[in-house]
Enzyme design. Sequence first.
Site, PDB file in Angstrom:
ATOM      1  N   ILE A 133       0.873  -1.170   0.000  1.00  0.00           N
ATOM      2  CA  ILE A 133       0.000   0.000   0.000  1.00  0.00           C
ATOM      3  C   ILE A 133       0.914   1.226   0.000  1.00  0.00           C
ATOM      4  O   ILE A 133       2.058   1.155   0.427  1.00  0.00           O
ATOM      5  CB  ILE A 133      -0.982   0.017   1.200  1.00  0.00           C
ATOM      6  CG1 ILE A 133      -0.246  -0.097   2.539  1.00  0.00           C
ATOM      7  CG2 ILE A 133      -2.007  -1.090   1.076  1.00  0.00           C
ATOM      8  CD1 ILE A 133      -1.195  -0.037   3.750  1.00  0.00           C
ATOM      9  N   ASP A 134       0.405   2.328  -0.523  1.00  0.00           N
ATOM     10  CA  ASP A 134       1.241   3.512  -0.705  1.00  0.00           C
ATOM     11  C   ASP A 134       1.756   4.065   0.622  1.00  0.00           C
ATOM     12  O   ASP A 134       1.165   3.831   1.679  1.00  0.00           O
ATOM     13  CB  ASP A 134       0.452   4.607  -1.427  1.00  0.00           C
ATOM     14  CG  ASP A 134       0.034   4.193  -2.832  1.00  0.00           C
ATOM     15  OD1 ASP A 134       0.724   3.352  -3.425  1.00  0.00           O
ATOM     16  OD2 ASP A 134      -0.993   4.703  -3.315  1.00  0.00           O
ATOM     17  N   LYS A 135       2.829   4.818   0.527  1.00  0.00           N
ATOM     18  CA  LYS A 135       3.478   5.407   1.707  1.00  0.00           C
ATOM     19  C   LYS A 135       2.484   6.105   2.621  1.00  0.00           C
ATOM     20  O   LYS A 135       2.504   5.918   3.842  1.00  0.00           O
ATOM     21  CB  LYS A 135       4.550   6.399   1.246  1.00  0.00           C
ATOM     22  CG  LYS A 135       5.169   7.228   2.361  1.00  0.00           C
ATOM     23  CD  LYS A 135       6.069   8.319   1.791  1.00  0.00           C
ATOM     24  CE  LYS A 135       6.565   9.239   2.891  1.00  0.00           C
ATOM     25  NZ  LYS A 135       7.339  10.388   2.348  1.00  0.00           N
ATOM     26  N   ARG A 234      -6.855   5.686  -6.126  1.00  0.00           N
ATOM     27  CA  ARG A 234      -6.580   7.105  -6.346  1.00  0.00           C
ATOM     28  C   ARG A 234      -6.832   7.494  -7.800  1.00  0.00           C
ATOM     29  O   ARG A 234      -7.418   8.550  -8.094  1.00  0.00           O
ATOM     30  CB  ARG A 234      -5.135   7.419  -5.936  1.00  0.00           C
ATOM     31  CG  ARG A 234      -4.860   7.111  -4.462  1.00  0.00           C
ATOM     32  CD  ARG A 234      -3.378   7.054  -4.149  1.00  0.00           C
ATOM     33  NE  ARG A 234      -2.733   8.349  -4.277  1.00  0.00           N
ATOM     34  CZ  ARG A 234      -1.412   8.526  -4.162  1.00  0.00           C
ATOM     35  NH1 ARG A 234      -0.614   7.482  -3.937  1.00  0.00           N
ATOM     36  NH2 ARG A 234      -0.891   9.732  -4.273  1.00  0.00           N
TER      37      ARG A 234
END
Length: 303
Positions: A133-135, A234
């Site tokens: 999962i993104d930062k 997103r």
Amino acid sequence: MESYTFVADEKARIDKWVSDRGEWSRSQVQEWIKTGALLVNGSAVKANYKLQVGDEVEVNVPEAVELEVLPEDIPLEIVFEDEDVIVVNKARGMVVHPAAGHTSGTLVNALLYHCDDLSGINGVKRPGIVHRIDKDTTGLLMVAKNDLAHESLASQLKDKTIKREYIALVHGELVHELGTIEAPIGRDTNDRQRMTVTDRNAKEAVTHFRLLERYKDFTLVECKLETGRTHQIRVHMRYIGHPLAGDPKYGPRRTIDLGGQALHAATLGFHHPRTKEWMEFEAPLPEDFNAELAKLDKIEKTR
């Protein structure tokens, strides 16, 4: 060293044209041009060289310098752990695994301190990492502690049997209470750091969404992933005109200040690699996310 040869099929600037043909950033290509690793018709050129149709482009990709990944004593919120799997609730701002620009402080560094029995399938830089999962996305992530577990979890991801549900705050007042976004995602040819809905070198991407709460100028939604493309939620929510609040890459300039996109991996379910038992975990919204919701004006209660 890996070598690639291309024949130019259009008139274009060399650094942009080459970056569009591989998983390479424009800055990487410019660096190779400087060091002579990229040649046109056997000769060195400058980054602003304009290709002519028929030019032969040779790209000699240097060997990657292997990172040494060291254990670091970083606090982790462990939701579940046994001999095969660890489920963690990742904090905002934590990168999942080391990469250029992020060689320490990652989830992998923290996991290596916590335990030294992670699967080796993804190599030294991504031990145990089955998905990411993104930062600045918070929430649940599963990690494999051995190769048997890794292969099982990766297979479940491929077969689309893993349950992954996210909570997202998006801009605008969403009209539909339920919906499915089916739109292929690929790299943005104008910005290699971004993904976009496109038919060019794209992969299937499917996101299901359900409205949870309406606010003035915002909507809280649950998003269920059927596929797992980079930045999928997103990109898809931006595609339908409702970018995520706080998103610096895909959202509007005027948005909430959350230090990143308002996206939380709230539910994760899978079959245990060894026992085959169905396991499901939930993580509540982080405090900063809840604090932003408290500032908004509700329009109506839908659920």
